[in-house]
Design a protein around this motif. Structure first.
Motif, short mmCIF file in Angstrom:
data_model
loop_
_atom_site.label_atom_id
_atom_site.label_comp_id
_atom_site.label_asym_id
_atom_site.label_seq_id
_atom_site.Cartn_x
_atom_site.Cartn_y
_atom_site.Cartn_z
N GLY A 158 37.02 57.82 38.19
CA GLY A 158 37.07 56.56 38.92
C GLY A 158 35.88 55.67 38.64
N PHE A 159 34.72 56.29 38.43
CA PHE A 159 33.51 55.53 38.07
C PHE A 159 33.73 54.80 36.75
N GLY A 160 34.27 55.53 35.75
CA GLY A 160 34.55 54.90 34.46
C GLY A 160 35.61 53.82 34.56
N SER A 161 36.62 54.06 35.40
CA SER A 161 37.67 53.06 35.58
C SER A 161 37.13 51.78 36.22
N THR A 162 36.19 51.94 37.14
CA THR A 162 35.59 50.76 37.77
C THR A 162 34.77 49.95 36.78
N LEU A 163 34.05 50.63 35.89
CA LEU A 163 33.31 49.91 34.84
C LEU A 163 34.27 49.16 33.92
N ALA A 164 35.38 49.81 33.55
CA ALA A 164 36.38 49.14 32.72
C ALA A 164 36.97 47.94 33.45
N ASN A 165 37.18 48.09 34.75
CA ASN A 165 37.66 46.98 35.57
C ASN A 165 36.68 45.82 35.53
N GLY A 166 35.39 46.14 35.63
CA GLY A 166 34.37 45.09 35.57
C GLY A 166 34.36 44.39 34.23
N ALA A 167 34.61 45.13 33.15
CA ALA A 167 34.65 44.51 31.83
C ALA A 167 35.80 43.52 31.73
N ILE A 168 36.96 43.90 32.24
CA ILE A 168 38.12 43.01 32.20
C ILE A 168 37.87 41.77 33.06
N THR A 169 37.41 41.99 34.29
CA THR A 169 37.19 40.87 35.20
C THR A 169 36.15 39.90 34.66
N GLY A 170 35.02 40.43 34.19
CA GLY A 170 33.96 39.57 33.68
C GLY A 170 34.41 38.75 32.49
N ALA A 171 35.08 39.39 31.52
CA ALA A 171 35.51 38.68 30.32
C ALA A 171 36.57 37.63 30.64
N VAL A 172 37.52 37.98 31.50
CA VAL A 172 38.61 37.06 31.81
C VAL A 172 38.10 35.83 32.56
N PHE A 173 37.32 36.04 33.61
CA PHE A 173 36.86 34.89 34.39
C PHE A 173 35.84 34.06 33.63
N CYS A 174 35.06 34.69 32.76
CA CYS A 174 34.13 33.93 31.93
C CYS A 174 34.88 33.02 30.96
N SER A 175 35.93 33.54 30.32
CA SER A 175 36.71 32.73 29.39
C SER A 175 37.47 31.62 30.11
N ILE A 176 37.95 31.90 31.33
CA ILE A 176 38.65 30.87 32.09
C ILE A 176 37.72 29.71 32.41
N VAL A 177 36.53 30.01 32.85
CA VAL A 177 35.57 28.96 33.20
C VAL A 177 35.20 28.13 31.97
N LYS A 178 35.03 28.78 30.83
CA LYS A 178 34.65 28.05 29.62
C LYS A 178 35.80 27.26 29.03
N ASN A 179 37.02 27.75 29.18
CA ASN A 179 38.18 27.04 28.65
C ASN A 179 38.57 25.83 29.49
N PHE A 180 38.26 25.87 30.78
CA PHE A 180 38.63 24.78 31.69
C PHE A 180 37.41 24.32 32.47
N PRO A 181 36.44 23.71 31.78
CA PRO A 181 35.19 23.34 32.46
C PRO A 181 35.37 22.28 33.53
N MET A 182 36.38 21.43 33.40
CA MET A 182 36.57 20.35 34.36
C MET A 182 37.42 20.79 35.56
N GLU A 183 38.16 21.89 35.41
CA GLU A 183 39.02 22.38 36.51
C GLU A 183 38.72 23.84 36.82
N ARG A 184 37.49 24.27 36.57
CA ARG A 184 37.18 25.70 36.68
C ARG A 184 37.39 26.23 38.10
N GLY A 185 37.12 25.42 39.11
CA GLY A 185 37.31 25.89 40.48
C GLY A 185 38.77 26.19 40.78
#
Length: 271
Positions: A158-185
């Motif tokens: 479960g510890f490893g799964s949570t780290l993998a979860n963090g990798a997915i969440t961080g990468a996805v939300f980072c790319s969303i914010v950068k792809n839509f800088p004017m509508e990121r909220g």
């Protein structure tokens, strides 16, 4: 004196600029080839902008698919009874298995560093692949396919799964914010609503195709289903999780398309 010289130079250049502008306007009106060329350049600029916009929407859809996997963290109650019954655990042991893996949240800055150095595509592929592997191991331990100590091994997995979860969440939300800088909220809000909604969607898919969760061993196959979905996400949607750069002056209005995404999430929530 230097400031006055600059002002005089600017004043002297204004007539020349007006003359050059008039000359270009006259040439543009009289030369059909030049007019066609200018229209072609403008058309290519619009086409290029539309292509970037289309790619960003593809990346957004891919992000939605990948981040849907993280909703599995909210689904422990679906199979917790079957897990407790299969491994003959006490309630304290079951609570420990559910709670201790979240300590990994203190180390999710490590996937963030990976995302900064390798980009969201590689990070989501590694995160989804790792999550698929962790969930497969989780299922193997829960169904006694391997003879490991259940509590310790499930906490570590479960510890490893949570780290993998963090990798997915961080990468996805980072790319969303950068792809839509004017509508990121708005985009981040829709994506977060989607994550919460997917927990119910995945559960209902399992109920529809397999059956209502209970304390039987078969309910643990829900974990195996999540592992298969994670492996699929690592191979297909993660390839499209990229950042497309678009200058702010060319940022088109996205509220119509984002509104459509919001309506989809809202209708799904109502269903």
């Amino acid at each position: 004196d230097s400031e006055g010289g600059r002002r005089r130079g600017a004043s002297d250049s204004l007539p020349a600029l007006r003359s050059r502008s008039l000359e270009l306007h006259t040439q543009f009106a009289q030369d059909p080839d030049l007019s066609t060329y200018c229209h072609l350049v403008a058309h290519k600029s619009r086409v290029g902008r539309d292509m970037v916009l289309g790619n960003r929407m593809v990346a957004l859809v891919a992000c939605f698919f990948v981040v849907a996997l993280t909703s599995g963290n909210y689904a422990f109650s679906v199979y917790s009874g079957a897990l407790k019954h299969s491994l003959k655990l006490t309630q304290d042991q079951t609570d420990s298995i559910a709670t201790y893996p979240y300590i990994a949240g203190l180390f999710t800055w490590l996937p963030g560093i990976l995302n900064d150095r390798m980009g969201p595509r590689v990070t989501t592929m590694l995160g989804a692949g790792s999550m698929g592997l962790m969930l497969a191991l989780y299922w193997a331990v829960a169904t006694r396919q391997v003879s490991w100590d259940p509590v310790t091994s499930l906490v570590v997995i479960g510890f490893g799964s949570t780290l993998a979860n963090g990798a997915i969440t961080g990468a996805v939300f980072c790319s969303i914010v950068k792809n839509f800088p004017m509508e990121r909220g708005a985009v981040v809000g829709i994506a977060k609503a989607w994550v919460g909604l997917c927990g119910g969607i995945l559960t209902q898919l399992y109920v529809g195709f397999v059956g209502k969760p209970d304390n039987s061993k078969g309910t643990l196959n829900f974990v195996l289903m999540m592992a298969g979905a994670a492996m699929f996400a690592a191979v297909v949607p993660s390839l499209f999780v990229v950042v497309h750069k678009l200058r702010a002056v060319e940022e088109p209005c996205m509220w119509g398309r984002l509104g459509f995404c919001y309506v989809v999430v809202l209708v799904g929530d109502c269903l």
